[in-house]
Enzyme design. Structure first.
Site, short mmCIF file in Angstrom:
data_model
loop_
_atom_site.label_atom_id
_atom_site.label_comp_id
_atom_site.label_asym_id
_atom_site.label_seq_id
_atom_site.Cartn_x
_atom_site.Cartn_y
_atom_site.Cartn_z
N HIS A 159 1.13 31.32 0.79
CA HIS A 159 1.89 30.07 0.92
C HIS A 159 3.37 30.31 1.14
O HIS A 159 4.10 29.39 1.49
CB HIS A 159 1.67 29.20 -0.32
CG HIS A 159 0.29 28.61 -0.39
ND1 HIS A 159 0.03 27.32 -0.05
CD2 HIS A 159 -0.89 29.16 -0.72
CE1 HIS A 159 -1.27 27.07 -0.18
NE2 HIS A 159 -1.85 28.19 -0.59
N ASP A 210 11.59 29.48 3.33
CA ASP A 210 10.49 28.70 2.75
C ASP A 210 9.23 28.96 3.56
O ASP A 210 9.31 29.09 4.79
CB ASP A 210 10.83 27.20 2.82
CG ASP A 210 10.34 26.43 1.62
OD1 ASP A 210 9.33 26.84 1.03
OD2 ASP A 210 10.96 25.40 1.28
P1 ADQ Z 1 6.92 24.73 -3.08
O1 ADQ Z 1 7.90 25.84 -3.07
O2 ADQ Z 1 6.66 24.07 -4.37
O3 ADQ Z 1 5.54 25.19 -2.41
P2 ADQ Z 1 7.11 22.46 -1.07
O4 ADQ Z 1 6.30 22.84 0.08
O5 ADQ Z 1 8.36 21.77 -0.69
O6 ADQ Z 1 7.55 23.67 -2.00
O7 ADQ Z 1 6.24 21.53 -1.96
C1 ADQ Z 1 6.81 20.77 -2.91
C2 ADQ Z 1 5.82 19.70 -3.34
O8 ADQ Z 1 6.18 19.29 -4.63
C3 ADQ Z 1 5.87 18.51 -2.42
O9 ADQ Z 1 4.59 17.98 -2.22
C4 ADQ Z 1 6.75 17.52 -3.19
O10 ADQ Z 1 6.39 16.18 -3.02
C5 ADQ Z 1 6.52 17.93 -4.61
N1 ADQ Z 1 7.79 17.70 -5.35
C6 ADQ Z 1 8.95 18.37 -5.20
N2 ADQ Z 1 9.91 17.83 -5.98
C7 ADQ Z 1 9.34 16.80 -6.63
C8 ADQ Z 1 9.81 15.84 -7.56
N3 ADQ Z 1 11.07 15.81 -7.99
N4 ADQ Z 1 8.93 14.94 -8.02
C9 ADQ Z 1 7.66 14.98 -7.59
N5 ADQ Z 1 7.15 15.83 -6.71
C10 ADQ Z 1 7.99 16.74 -6.22
C11 ADQ Z 1 5.01 26.43 -1.90
C12 ADQ Z 1 5.85 27.13 -0.82
C13 ADQ Z 1 6.13 26.19 0.33
C14 ADQ Z 1 4.81 25.64 0.89
C15 ADQ Z 1 3.93 25.09 -0.23
C16 ADQ Z 1 2.54 24.72 0.29
O11 ADQ Z 1 7.07 27.61 -1.38
O12 ADQ Z 1 6.85 26.83 1.37
O13 ADQ Z 1 5.08 24.60 1.81
O14 ADQ Z 1 3.77 26.04 -1.28
O15 ADQ Z 1 1.95 25.78 0.94
#
Ligand code: ADQ
Length: 471
Positions: free
Chosen positions: A153, A361
């Site tokens: 991921h 990311d």
């Molecule tokens: P993350 O590093 O956690 O994931 P991201 O892909 O942005 O990063 O996912 C974040 C998720 O958490 C989103 O669905 C978002 O809605 C939720 N989230 C973030 N802040 C929030 C808040 N304050 N309240 C509620 N929900 C919140 C890892 C990798 C990424 C990759 C994903 C999926 O680092 O690059 O995209 O896995 O593969």
């Protein structure tokens, strides 16, 4: 039909999901036979040899407890203090303790031992993320001949960052025991291929090692996505409208710039606030007319580097507030908590700018969710880091180098000044890409490549699965 076995660090629990992996995977098992395997979230005195099988909201979950020492070495240690920073090219933030690797391998071996008796010969196994790189090796050593796929991921590192990881050769040999390795972006496939093709024994240092044979491992990019239709609906739901109403009451006509992230140094939060600071400094006309809302719930906060990122962000936000606030106007709000998806969708929809500027990311699902939540008649603008995997599929965003805060600041200005026609045109391209790369198709594509013909969605009823936190 073969069963699907999903393996990840954490098994699903109840409650709202915070991590991207959790958000994406909760959908996969609802419509096919199989089970989910991983750590229960519980710590015990003795390592647990057998998995506990439970039904959680209609989903079969097999889980093991870990000892405190093993969990620390495997999770906070090797996974999140060595692999995570190195894969995100932050070697300066890596801490290397040699005993962590033993704990990391021990947990992977424990997972394999507990999983093995539950497997049928034709089960298809899908392993998720950097915590579990050695799992296929451990299962194969116990005799598993199943198709085993691995999905990373997070980004795959450049070769020199990889070489800085202790035991990287062994880990790459572990990668070669998978039938399929999936990455987020072409960038990652290129970095991996570069490593696989150029690995000469001499590049590993003085001690010659046997070259790793990747010829049996299929490698491809499978960009993950969100559920854009669900976000689009949520953004127009009563809960979202309530949030929008609340925000409008407090902001009036000010344009909202929104950041939503886990509090993590890879997300570029201090640089982001600095870019906003420059926007206000260079464009006095925007003061009182714009507001930055940064939502960033703490994560992995037992790790020193995460606490430091939090402190840095506090300081920068304080500086910007102190410099630009007036008794009746504040330039930014910083909220350290998670919100439910309906509230998030409301925030996304009312934000004129979605500011998604990670330093690096894997994908970044917030970018997808922001796009999906827009009002087609009056969409906002996505300002996106070139170093997010999402940049490969969202060329219509304003792409920025997040290290260059002048460039980000200028992109913010452009976004705020962008005419409606251009916003609509860009958004249509973005939304088409978010639909093409939706999470359901992502899972089907991966499973179909791993075991052609088995990923037949829709033959079972779909359940909703809640997951505490996987990341
Ligand atoms: P993350 O590093 O956690 O994931 P991201 O892909 O942005 O990063 O996912 C974040 C998720 O958490 C989103 O669905 C978002 O809605 C939720 N989230 C973030 N802040 C929030 C808040 N304050 N309240 C509620 N929900 C919140 C890892 C990798 C990424 C990759 C994903 C999926 O680092 O690059 O995209 O896995 O593969």
């Amino acid at each position: 039909m073969s069963r699907i076995v999903i393996v990840s660090n954490r098994t699903p629990g109840k409650g709202p999901a915070a991590g991207g992996l959790a958000v994406a995977l909760r959908k996969v098992l609802g419509n096919r036979e199989g089970f989910w395997f991983g750590w229960s979230g519980k710590l015990t005195e003795q390592p647990q040899a057998e998995a506990r099988i439970e039904d959680i909201d209609g989903l079969t979950v097999a889980q093991v407890d870990l000892t405190r020492e093993d969990h620390h070495a495997y999770y906070a240690g090797f996974s999140n203090s060595i692999l995570w920073p190195s894969f995100h090219l932050r070697l300066d933030l890596a801490t290397i303790e040699s005993y962590w690797y033993e704990g990391y391998r021990r947990v992977n071996a424990q997972f394999a031992k507990a999983l093995m008796p539950l497997l049928r010969p034709d089960d298809i196994i899908w392993v998720h993320d950097y915590h579990l790189i050695p799992l296929a090796s451990e299962l194969r050593n116990l005799g598993a001949r199943n198709r085993i796929g691995f999905y990373l991921h997070i980004p795959f590192p450049t070769a020199d960052a990889l070489y800085a990881i202790p035991h990287h050769a062994e880990l790459m040999r572990d990668v070669s025991r998978y039938d399929l390795v999936g990455f987020q972006a072409q960038r990652d496939v290129a970095a991996f291929t570069d490593f696989a093709q150029h690995q000469a024994p001499s590049t590993f240092g003085a001690r010659a090692i046997e070259a790793i044979d990747f010829s049996r491992t299929d490698v491809a990019a499978f960009p993950i996505g969100s559920d854009p239709e669900a976000f689009s609906r949520l953004a127009a739901s009563p809960a979202a409208k309530k949030m929008i109403h609340r925000m409008r009451r407090s902001l009036g006509d000010q344009a909202l710039i929104l950041g939503v992230d886990r509090l993590d140094y890879s997300k570029g939060l201090p640089q982001r606030v600095e870019a906003y600071e420059k926007l206000l400094a260079n464009n006095p006309r925007l003061r009182r007319n714009v507001h930055l809302l940064q939502v960033a719930p703490p994560s992995r906060d037992t790790i020193k580097e995460y606490q430091e990122t939090s402190d840095t962000l506090d300081a920068i936000c304080g500086r910007v507030m102190g410099h630009f606030s007036e008794p009746d106007w504040s330039p930014l709000t910083y909220v350290k908590r998670a919100y439910g998806q309906p509230s998030l969708a409301g925030l996304y929809r009312m934000a004129r700018v979605g500011l998604v500027t990670p330093l690096r990311d894997g994908m970044n699902l917030v970018a997808h969710e922001y796009v999906a939540s827009q009002d087609p008649a009056d969409p906002g603008v996505l300002v996106l880091s070139r170093f997010a995997g999402a940049a490969e599929i969202f060329p219509e965003a304003l792409l920025v180098n997040p290290f260059d805060t002048d460039e980000t600041s200028e992109a913010l200005r452009m976004a705020l000044d962008m005419p409606l026609e251009e916003r609509k045109e860009r958004w249509q391209g973005l939304m088409a890409a978010a639909r093409t790369h939706n999470v359901d198709d992502w899972a089907l594509r991966f499973l179909d490549r791993l075991a052609p013909g088995t990923a037949d969605a829709g033959s079972h009823s779909r359940d909703i699965i809640y997951l505490d936190s996987v990341a």
